[in-house]
Design a protein around this motif. Sequence first.
Motif, short mmCIF file in Angstrom:
data_model
loop_
_atom_site.label_atom_id
_atom_site.label_comp_id
_atom_site.label_asym_id
_atom_site.label_seq_id
_atom_site.Cartn_x
_atom_site.Cartn_y
_atom_site.Cartn_z
N ASP A 52 -31.34 4.09 44.71
CA ASP A 52 -30.73 2.92 44.07
C ASP A 52 -31.67 1.72 44.11
O ASP A 52 -31.81 0.98 43.14
CB ASP A 52 -29.41 2.55 44.76
N GLU A 55 -34.48 2.14 41.55
CA GLU A 55 -33.98 1.91 40.19
C GLU A 55 -33.80 0.42 39.92
O GLU A 55 -34.24 -0.09 38.88
CB GLU A 55 -32.66 2.66 40.02
N GLU A 56 -33.20 -0.29 40.87
CA GLU A 56 -32.97 -1.73 40.71
C GLU A 56 -34.28 -2.51 40.64
O GLU A 56 -34.47 -3.37 39.77
CB GLU A 56 -32.14 -2.28 41.87
N LYS A 65 -36.57 1.45 32.76
CA LYS A 65 -35.44 2.25 33.24
C LYS A 65 -35.92 3.64 33.62
O LYS A 65 -36.85 4.17 33.01
CB LYS A 65 -34.38 2.38 32.14
N VAL A 66 -35.25 4.22 34.61
CA VAL A 66 -35.56 5.59 35.00
C VAL A 66 -35.12 6.50 33.86
O VAL A 66 -34.08 6.28 33.24
CB VAL A 66 -34.89 5.95 36.35
N VAL A 69 -32.57 11.18 36.56
CA VAL A 69 -32.42 11.27 38.02
C VAL A 69 -31.66 12.56 38.32
O VAL A 69 -30.64 12.84 37.70
CB VAL A 69 -31.63 10.06 38.59
N GLN A 72 -28.51 13.28 42.84
CA GLN A 72 -27.69 12.20 43.41
C GLN A 72 -26.38 12.69 44.00
O GLN A 72 -25.85 12.07 44.91
CB GLN A 72 -27.41 11.13 42.35
N MET A 80 -36.65 11.26 40.74
CA MET A 80 -36.51 10.22 39.74
C MET A 80 -37.70 10.30 38.80
O MET A 80 -38.84 10.23 39.23
CB MET A 80 -36.47 8.84 40.41
N TYR A 82 -39.90 8.75 35.98
CA TYR A 82 -40.36 7.59 35.22
C TYR A 82 -41.45 8.01 34.23
O TYR A 82 -42.37 7.26 33.96
CB TYR A 82 -40.87 6.49 36.16
#
Length: 116
Positions: A52, A55-56, A65-66, A69, A72, A80, A82
């Motif tokens: 998290d 991502e933030e 943005k990813v 993912v 989770q 993740m 990218y």
Amino acid sequence: MNKLIETIVSAIEDKKGKNIVSLDLSGFDGAICSHFVVCNADSTTQVAAIADGIEEKVLETLGEKVWRVEGQQTALWIAMDYVDVVVHIFQTDLRSFYKLEELWADAPMVKYEYEE
């Protein structure tokens, strides 16, 4: 590219992720991305918090943005994507089981020393 890795590593450090390394896969034919960033944490709660946080921070800092993912639901191993950089966040036991770095032993590696 380096800005993305720096931001990811910084986000991992913020959440006290351990044993952070990046692997440069750009010299390998057929590699799915140019870099892996790998770390581990002792609990599923912390694994999820690191994901998290990444991502933030990446969205906030770089506006990226990813792409995808995975993992989770269980938070034992979250990957993740990218696109050029794939982040692997393992629960500590699983990281030693899968030994991801050993699969890419020929890749140049950078270790990030976390100072508390």
